[in-house]
Design an enzyme around this catalytic site. Structure first.
Site, PDB file in Angstrom:
ATOM      1  N   GLN A 137      39.055  37.882  41.367  1.00  0.00           N
ATOM      2  CA  GLN A 137      37.832  38.475  40.810  1.00  0.00           C
ATOM      3  C   GLN A 137      38.171  39.304  39.573  1.00  0.00           C
ATOM      4  OE1 GLN A 137      36.063  41.296  43.501  1.00  0.00           O
ATOM      5  NE2 GLN A 137      34.081  41.230  42.495  1.00  0.00           N
ATOM      6  N   GLY A 138      37.765  38.840  38.401  1.00  0.00           N
ATOM      7  CA  GLY A 138      38.080  39.534  37.155  1.00  0.00           C
ATOM      8  C   GLY A 138      36.930  40.386  36.674  1.00  0.00           C
ATOM      9  N   TYR A 139      36.700  41.499  37.336  1.00  0.00           N
ATOM     10  CA  TYR A 139      35.636  42.431  36.938  1.00  0.00           C
ATOM     11  C   TYR A 139      36.244  43.648  36.233  1.00  0.00           C
ATOM     12  CZ  TYR A 139      31.763  40.385  39.747  1.00  0.00           C
ATOM     13  OH  TYR A 139      30.778  39.592  40.262  1.00  0.00           O
ATOM     14  N   SER A 140      37.040  44.442  36.984  1.00  0.00           N
ATOM     15  CA  SER A 140      37.462  45.758  36.494  1.00  0.00           C
ATOM     16  C   SER A 140      38.352  45.654  35.266  1.00  0.00           C
ATOM     17  CB  SER A 140      38.223  46.499  37.590  1.00  0.00           C
ATOM     18  OG  SER A 140      37.441  46.625  38.730  1.00  0.00           O
ATOM     19  N   SER A 172      43.023  41.660  42.444  1.00  0.00           N
ATOM     20  CA  SER A 172      43.706  41.320  43.695  1.00  0.00           C
ATOM     21  C   SER A 172      44.087  39.854  43.710  1.00  0.00           C
ATOM     22  CB  SER A 172      42.807  41.608  44.900  1.00  0.00           C
ATOM     23  OG  SER A 172      42.477  42.956  44.953  1.00  0.00           O
ATOM     24  N   GLU A 255      29.920  40.539  48.446  1.00  0.00           N
ATOM     25  CA  GLU A 255      31.141  41.268  48.789  1.00  0.00           C
ATOM     26  C   GLU A 255      30.837  42.297  49.878  1.00  0.00           C
ATOM     27  OE1 GLU A 255      32.951  43.339  45.505  1.00  0.00           O
ATOM     28  OE2 GLU A 255      34.826  43.570  46.586  1.00  0.00           O
ATOM     29  N   SER A 384      33.505  53.067  44.975  1.00  0.00           N
ATOM     30  CA  SER A 384      34.168  54.254  45.540  1.00  0.00           C
ATOM     31  C   SER A 384      33.186  55.071  46.389  1.00  0.00           C
ATOM     32  CB  SER A 384      34.708  55.129  44.405  1.00  0.00           C
ATOM     33  OG  SER A 384      33.621  55.717  43.708  1.00  0.00           O
ATOM     34  N   ASN A 385      33.731  55.977  47.188  1.00  0.00           N
ATOM     35  CA  ASN A 385      32.878  56.835  48.024  1.00  0.00           C
ATOM     36  C   ASN A 385      31.844  57.584  47.190  1.00  0.00           C
ATOM     37  OD1 ASN A 385      34.147  56.105  50.347  1.00  0.00           O
ATOM     38  ND2 ASN A 385      34.808  58.167  50.919  1.00  0.00           N
TER      39      ASN A 385
END
Ligand SMILES: Cc1cc2nc3c(=O)[nH]c(=O)nc-3n(C[C@H](O)[C@H](O)[C@H](O)COP(=O)(O)OP(=O)(O)OC[C@H]3O[C@@H](n4cnc5c(N)ncnc54)[C@H](O)[C@@H]3O)c2cc1C
Length: 409
Positions: A137-140, A172, A255, A384-385
């Site tokens: 997955q190439g997002y970030s 990842s 996801e 994130s939280n």
């Protein structure tokens, strides 16, 4: 006060029959080298036994146990959420190996089924189902994580191809993947979520460089990915050119659904193992430890009921506020369990007594140590939280939107 509808959590006869079928398959096939993996290769342990797990993926596929939730016309079983939960429960219960094709099966596949062209579905879905092509997955990017709309990787049309240039990070399994779904900017004049497109890019080509990042666990599940004139066919855009934001968000919704299903029983197994350690090393008589273990048990039980409730009646991605509550809850719970396990192990928590291998560079973490370290990342990836709390604040509590550009320190 609104009352929630009651949910009967017992198996119906058809569910029990399906559960028996899954158990029977796993009993017959989870043998030899597959059983020897001892259930390893899951989250945070994804470099372990990779080639064996790849073969296991094909073994599952040959008997039709991959992509259960996909419609039958695309090679799935059209399985209901209940059946998918049952499969995941039995899978974790039998300590089957961590799956290698989660991103293809759980993220890209459903996205293509909803947004792909017939040609894209015909080309890309079968190898995902058969476990022969793996995806990342190439997002970030360095400046686009929580703020994904800030993506700067760009793609330019050159005849019948797109040429992709830019940097992705935290990708990842990029080092083990054949393809990447990449969010990139196809309109150079555009800003934020406009002018983005969702491209499918082959990884094995000269314009792609993958640099592994060493993690706390001293393994490298994720990577930096540099695209420097990487090429992909003009046909490999999912959705319309410039409409990538909508497609990217759809993938994120899948996801969240996948995450809800995946973690519960492996958490239960981890808690049970920890309980056994606490009983064995005398920590189980410590009143503070006892309370913490009881609390962990209670919260895990709530997590299970909540997951089943939010999935019942759902036949697609889980809605954002529900998914945010679940993500915040399980990520935080697992991080606390890691801290508790270090406390229960006591001074021995600092001794490396796991299995040394080339894969971990001799840094022989045992299961509890690995899980403790990896759990730090679970409150970050998949939103994130802090981001989940923003969503809950705005969409559940109706708080005014967070002022832009004021990220707290
Ligand atoms: C193990 C792991 C695997 C990953 N795998 C992938 C992958 O396969 N593909 C991929 O594309 N990405 C992947 N990621 C990246 C992940 O999606 C990002 O790390 C995440 O979205 C956070 O982005 P960031 O790291 O850039 O942090 P930032 O967005 O820079 O955030 C830094 C800190 O600021 C906080 N913050 C940011 N914005 C706000 C706000 N508006 N309000 C309050 N607080 C805020 C964050 O909560 C965080 O604490 C992975 C990450 C991890 C840890």
């Amino acid at each position: 006060m609104a009352t929630l509808p009651a949910v009967d959590l017992r198996d119906r006869p058809e569910d029990q029959a399906f559960r028996d079928e899954v158990r029977c398959f796993l009993h017959e096939h989870l043998i030899g080298e597959f059983a020897e993996l001892g259930g390893r290769g899951g989250s945070g342990d994804e470099t372990f036994g990779f080639e064996v797990r790849r073969r296991w993926e094909r073994e599952l596929a040959e008997s039709g146990w991959t992509c259960l939730g996909w419609p039958v016309e695309y090679g799935g079983r059209g399985a209901s959420m209940t059946k998918q939960v049952i499969f995941n429960e039995e899978y974790a219960r039998s300590a089957a190996p961590g799956r290698v094709s989660i991103l293809g099966e759980g993220l890209l596949g459903p996205t293509l089924i909803h947004y792909g062209t017939p040609a894209q579905k015909a080309r890309f879905l079968p190898p995902i189902r058969e476990g022969t092509e793996l995806w990342c997955q190439g997002y970030s990017e360095p400046d686009a994580g929580s703020d994904l709309a800030n993506v700067k990787t760009r793609a330019v049309r050159d005849g019948g191809e797109w040429v992709v240039t830019g940097q992705k990070i935290w990708t990842s399994l990029a080092h083990q993947s054949d393809w990447c779904f990449v969010v990139c900017r196809t309109d150079p004049e555009s800003a934020r979520h406009k002018g983005l497109s969702y491209l499918l890019v082959p990884m094995n080509q000269p314009g792609v460089e993958v640099r592994p990042i060493m993690q706390l666990t001293r393994t490298s599940e994720f990577n930096e990915v540099y695209f420097d004139g990487a090429r992909t066919s003009a046909d490999n855009v999912v959705g319309d050119v410039g409409d990538g934001w909508r497609v990217a968000l759809a993938t994120l919704a899948f996801e969240r659904g996948v995450a809800l299903l995946g973690h519960q029983l492996s958490f239960r197994r981890e808690l049970d193992r920890l309980l056994a350690v606490a009983k064995g090393n005398g920590r189980a008589v410590d009143p503070v430890v006892r309370q913490a273990m009881a609390q962990a048990h209670i919260e895990l039980t709530i997590m299970r009921y909540n997951t089943l409730r939010s999935l019942s009646g759902v036949d697609g991605p889980v809605s954002p506020p529900e998914a945010s509550i679940a993500k915040l809850y399980w990520g935080s719970w697992h991080r606390r369990l890691g801290e508790l396990s270090m406390r229960i192990l006591g001074p021995s928590a600092t001794v490396l007594d796991g299995e040394a291998s080339a894969d971990n560079g001799g840094y022989a973490l045992n299961d509890f140590q690995r899980s403790f370290l990896f759990a730090r990342s679970e409150t970050i990836y998949g939103g994130s939280n802090q981001i989940q709390r923003n969503i809950i604040g705005e969409r559940v509590l109706g708080l005014p939107p967070e002022p832009k550009g004021t990220v707290p320190a």
